[in-house]
Design a protein around this motif. Structure first.
Motif, PDB file in Angstrom:
ATOM      1  N   ASP A 116       0.819  -1.217   0.000  1.00 19.16           N
ATOM      2  CA  ASP A 116       0.000   0.000   0.000  1.00 19.16           C
ATOM      3  C   ASP A 116       0.851   1.265   0.000  1.00 19.16           C
ATOM      4  O   ASP A 116       0.492   2.265  -0.589  1.00 19.16           O
ATOM      5  CB  ASP A 116      -0.924   0.024   1.224  1.00 19.16           C
ATOM      6  N   THR A 140       0.990  -7.201  -5.666  1.00 23.23           N
ATOM      7  CA  THR A 140      -0.322  -6.910  -5.094  1.00 23.23           C
ATOM      8  C   THR A 140      -0.378  -7.579  -3.721  1.00 23.23           C
ATOM      9  O   THR A 140       0.374  -8.524  -3.460  1.00 23.23           O
ATOM     10  CB  THR A 140      -1.446  -7.489  -5.964  1.00 23.23           C
ATOM     11  N   THR A 142      -2.325  -9.736  -2.639  1.00 21.08           N
ATOM     12  CA  THR A 142      -2.539 -11.179  -2.810  1.00 21.08           C
ATOM     13  C   THR A 142      -1.243 -11.879  -3.226  1.00 21.08           C
ATOM     14  O   THR A 142      -0.906 -12.943  -2.691  1.00 21.08           O
ATOM     15  CB  THR A 142      -3.627 -11.422  -3.873  1.00 21.08           C
ATOM     16  N   GLN A 143      -0.535 -11.274  -4.176  1.00 22.57           N
ATOM     17  CA  GLN A 143       0.736 -11.871  -4.613  1.00 22.57           C
ATOM     18  C   GLN A 143       1.712 -11.981  -3.453  1.00 22.57           C
ATOM     19  O   GLN A 143       2.394 -13.001  -3.297  1.00 22.57           O
ATOM     20  CB  GLN A 143       1.388 -10.972  -5.690  1.00 22.57           C
TER      21      GLN A 143
END
Lengths: 210, 161
Positions: A116, A140, A142-143
């Protein structure tokens, strides 16, 4: 009479409370209570490691890009006030201990656990500050969560303060990936530079490869 | 809001003798420095050794600096490999002992720097102790050490070949 009974009860109750507080009260919750984080693999289990591809300063960077090299991976975040700079400085010291020929065969990777806030631009400046052979990568959420699971990295964002600032608790191992892309060694937090260097040289030694 | 003179006198008797006992010269701050923050980042930490030659334990309760919006005393807990950074309310400096604030351990956290610090710059820090005593120091900004410190010859000798 009734007042007397009430007083006695009150004294007894307060005494019991006092005994309880002295015996059991801990101003800081025990670590076990705070560790119950979301689906984190225990750092004690043996993680498989493996390939990944993330966002680098100039496009996608994959672990497979570095086949034939020994790769050191550290997971952290750029707002980290102490643990990450300490670890990356030790990694940089180890890299600086290599001679030029050895260094060509070694790559450092810093993976952000704070996608972020850590933009590729921030990471592009951050990682080489410690050593030019370290590249900063972003993915990301998730990654990053998948990759963290792959390497056995635990991390947890802490509650933000009034200004929206937060820290991230995270495991602080350095992962050594051999020339074939396999996770071979996990160097514990605060491993001295000489030990990191020795571990790199062990992998560079032309035993099974070439 | 009026304070009774007796109350003020009482407060004074409680505070003064302790302040008189704990001497300025008992506390020494050695080798203070602030670690240069990597470009684009706004958090860093200050490190130092605080020694106490006095006869009573002292506690560092607070640090302040004009360079950061927030200054906190912190420590790390290594919880099964996970480094948990936590604010601490005090750092004890034992009588006749010293406490080291060092990377990976106790440190003064400088959060949200007002402007990027430069290498060699001097950072003013005010350290406040439990007896009301405070000490002003200047900590130079130093680049983290990224080169092996050990003697290259000794280093090479210890390497298995």
């Amino acid at each position: 009479m009734k007042a007397h009974w009430l007083l006695t009860t009150a004294v007894a109750a307060l005494s019991a409370l006092l005994v309880f507080l002295v015996a059991c009260w801990q101003p800081v919750p025990p670590p076990a209570a705070t560790t119950a984080a979301h689906s984190m693999p225990s750092p004690a289990t043996s993680p498989p490691g493996g390939d990944f591809s993330l966002q680098g300063p100039q496009g996608t960077v994959a672990l497979a890009d570095f086949r034939g090299k020994v790769v050191l991976i550290y997971f952290g975040y750029t707002s980290c006030p102490d643990v990450c700079p300490t670890s990356l400085a030790l990694l940089a010291q180890a890299l600086s201990g290599l001679d030029a020929a050895e260094r060509e065969q070694v790559q450092g990777i810093f993976v952000s656990l704070d996608p972020d806030r850590d933009s590729p631009a921030v990471l592009a400046q951050y990682a080489p500050f410690f050593h030019p052979a370290i590249v900063g990568l972003r993915g990301t959420p998730t990654q990053i969560a998948t990759l963290a699971g792959q390497y056995g990295v635990s991390y947890r964002k802490q509650q933000a303060n009034a200004e929206g600032q937060y820290t991230v608790d995270h495991s602080s191992e350095t992962y050594l990936v051999n020339r074939h892309g396999k996770l071979s060694t996990r160097l514990p937090h605060a491993s001295p530079a000489s030990e990191i260097l020795a571990a790199i040289r062990q992998q560079l030694a032309p035993r099974d490869s070439r | 809001m009026r304070l009774h003179p007796a109350l003020i006198a009482l407060a004074a008797t409680l505070v003064l003798p302790r302040a008189a006992l704990a001497n300025d010269s008992d506390l020494q701050v050695l080798a203070p420095y602030v670690r240069l923050a990597p470009p684009g980042t706004a958090n860093t930490a200050a490190f130092m050794i605080v020694s106490n030659t006095g006869r009573s334990d002292r506690k560092l309760l607070k640090a302040d600096s004009p360079v950061a919006r927030r200054v906190e005393l912190h420590s790390h807990v290594n919880d099964q490999g996970v480094m948990r950074m936590r604010q601490v309310t005090e750092i004890v400096i034992k009588a006749g002992g010293q406490s080291e604030l060092k990377p990976g351990g106790y440190h003064v956290m400088l959060l949200d720097l007002r402007q990027p610090l430069k290498e060699g710059e001097s950072v003013p820090l005010t350290l406040s102790f439990d007896d009301g005593f405070s000490k002003q120091i200047d900590a130079p900004v130093r680049r983290p050490q990224t080169v092996m410190a050990t003697d290259p010859a000794a280093q090479h000798g210890s390497m298995p070949h």
